[in-house]
Design a protein around this motif. Structure first.
Motif, PDB file in Angstrom:
ATOM      1  N   ILE A   1       0.740  -1.172  -0.124  1.00 56.69           N
ATOM      2  CA  ILE A   1      -0.063   0.166  -0.099  1.00 56.69           C
ATOM      3  C   ILE A   1       1.030   1.157  -0.099  1.00 56.69           C
ATOM      4  O   ILE A   1       0.395   2.188  -0.780  1.00 56.69           O
ATOM      5  CB  ILE A   1      -0.814  -0.057   0.993  1.00 56.69           C
ATOM      6  CG1 ILE A   1      -1.515  -1.387   1.140  1.00 56.69           C
ATOM      7  CG2 ILE A   1      -1.803   1.387   1.088  1.00 56.69           C
ATOM      8  CD1 ILE A   1      -2.395  -1.477   2.549  1.00 56.69           C
TER       9      ILE A   1
ATOM     10  N   ILE B   1       2.631   1.719  -3.579  1.00 62.70           N
ATOM     11  CA  ILE B   1       1.667   1.974  -4.548  1.00 62.70           C
ATOM     12  C   ILE B   1       1.495   3.650  -4.457  1.00 62.70           C
ATOM     13  O   ILE B   1       1.291   4.352  -5.329  1.00 62.70           O
ATOM     14  CB  ILE B   1       0.502   1.159  -5.066  1.00 62.70           C
ATOM     15  CG1 ILE B   1      -0.188   1.550  -6.293  1.00 62.70           C
ATOM     16  CG2 ILE B   1      -0.433   1.388  -3.853  1.00 62.70           C
ATOM     17  CD1 ILE B   1       0.549   0.873  -7.460  1.00 62.70           C
ATOM     18  N   SER B   2       1.112   3.896  -3.094  1.00 65.10           N
ATOM     19  CA  SER B   2       0.655   5.190  -3.043  1.00 65.10           C
ATOM     20  C   SER B   2       1.815   6.092  -3.107  1.00 65.10           C
ATOM     21  O   SER B   2       1.652   7.219  -3.740  1.00 65.10           O
ATOM     22  CB  SER B   2       0.451   5.473  -1.533  1.00 65.10           C
ATOM     23  OG  SER B   2      -0.602   4.523  -1.017  1.00 65.10           O
TER      24      SER B   2
ATOM     25  N   VAL C   1      -6.815   4.215  -3.990  1.00 65.10           N
ATOM     26  CA  VAL C   1      -6.028   2.983  -3.585  1.00 65.10           C
ATOM     27  C   VAL C   1      -6.935   2.272  -2.610  1.00 65.10           C
ATOM     28  O   VAL C   1      -7.405   2.983  -1.637  1.00 65.10           O
ATOM     29  CB  VAL C   1      -4.644   3.283  -2.857  1.00 65.10           C
ATOM     30  CG1 VAL C   1      -4.249   2.168  -2.345  1.00 65.10           C
ATOM     31  CG2 VAL C   1      -3.966   4.179  -3.731  1.00 65.10           C
TER      32      VAL C   1
ATOM     33  N   ALA D   1      -3.911   4.138   1.706  1.00 64.14           N
ATOM     34  CA  ALA D   1      -5.248   3.663   1.082  1.00 64.14           C
ATOM     35  C   ALA D   1      -6.228   4.857   1.397  1.00 64.14           C
ATOM     36  O   ALA D   1      -6.381   5.508   2.522  1.00 64.14           O
ATOM     37  CB  ALA D   1      -5.784   2.495   1.749  1.00 64.14           C
TER      38      ALA D   1
END
Ligand code: DX5
Ligand code: ZN
Length: 218
Positions: free
Chosen positions: A155, A158-159, A171, A190
């Protein structure tokens, strides 16, 4: 602001309309619908027919999570049924970029889901093309499973990538989300939380939604 997407997988299907209205009134942002085919995952749930039946019940976006093989074949049917966001699993797509284009050609937002064991690298080169990335925090197939904490670094990764590239991709996390795990996921980056059992297994669904919201805002 963090969005909350109740998963109807844990709802009472004999009174689905009522179950959906209750979470809409309780402050839900999306209605998360889990489609399983008994091949990609070891469970069978619902198809376009239920999406179509649910469409007039709510004004919330229908966030449809396809856990099926050959998703391309069903994209037109889910578009027609009224899905707003259509998410496919990267593991189920041979030509992921083509599938994403197909979803967008049908007027829906395109999401890509990754199983816990799948690295984020598989979406690195298509990030500009998608609207949402769904990181599974359990192995897909069933509601009520335990959150897998090793997904948290994914997480974060990707963020960071989304931020560096100045993209506006949601997300989403899905599986084992409750007050405690929701907070960890939001801290990691997220911004859409799917919750099935944590909301629908409670008597007071509005209360469950606002508790999750309060926890992540604190
Ligand atoms: C699991 C589904 C989830 C499921 C989550 O394969 O994708 O959306 O409904 O259920 P909980 O929140 O109970 O883990
Ligand atoms: Zn789901």
């Amino acid at each position: 602001m963090t969005k909350i997407a109740p998963s109807i997988l844990s709802a009472n299907f004999s009174k689905l309309a009522e179950e959906i209205r209750e979470v809409e009134a309780g402050g839900a942002d999306y209605i998360h619908i889990d489609v399983m085919d008994g091949h990609f995952v070891p469970n069978i749930t619902i198809g376009p027919l239920i999406v179509e039946a649910v469409r007039p019940v709510t004004t919330l976006p229908l966030d449809v999570h396809l856990m099926i093989e050959n998703p391309d074949q069903y994209v037109p049917m889910f578009a027609k049924a009224g899905a707003d966001i259509l998410t496919v699993h990267a593991e189920a797509c041979t030509h992921l970029h083509r599938t994403i284009q197909l979803i967008k050609e049908h007027g829906m937002k395109a999401g890509v889901a990754l199983n816990p064991a799948t690295p984020i690298d598989v979406v690195k080169h298509i990030l500009e093309d998608i609207d949402l990335i769904l990181l599974m925090t359990v192995n897909p197939g069933f509601g009520g499973q335990n959150f897998i904490p090793n997904v948290l670094p994914k997480i974060e990764q990707i963020s960071q990538l989304i931020e560096i590239r100045h993209l506006s991709i949601e997300v989403e996390v899905d599986g084992g989300i409750n007050e405690e795990t929701a907070r960890k996921c939001v801290e990691a980056g997220a911004n859409v939380l799917v919750a099935g059992s944590a909301i629908y297994n409670q008597e007071d669904r509005a209360g469950a939604i606002s508790q999750i919201r309060t926890t992540v805002q604190a």
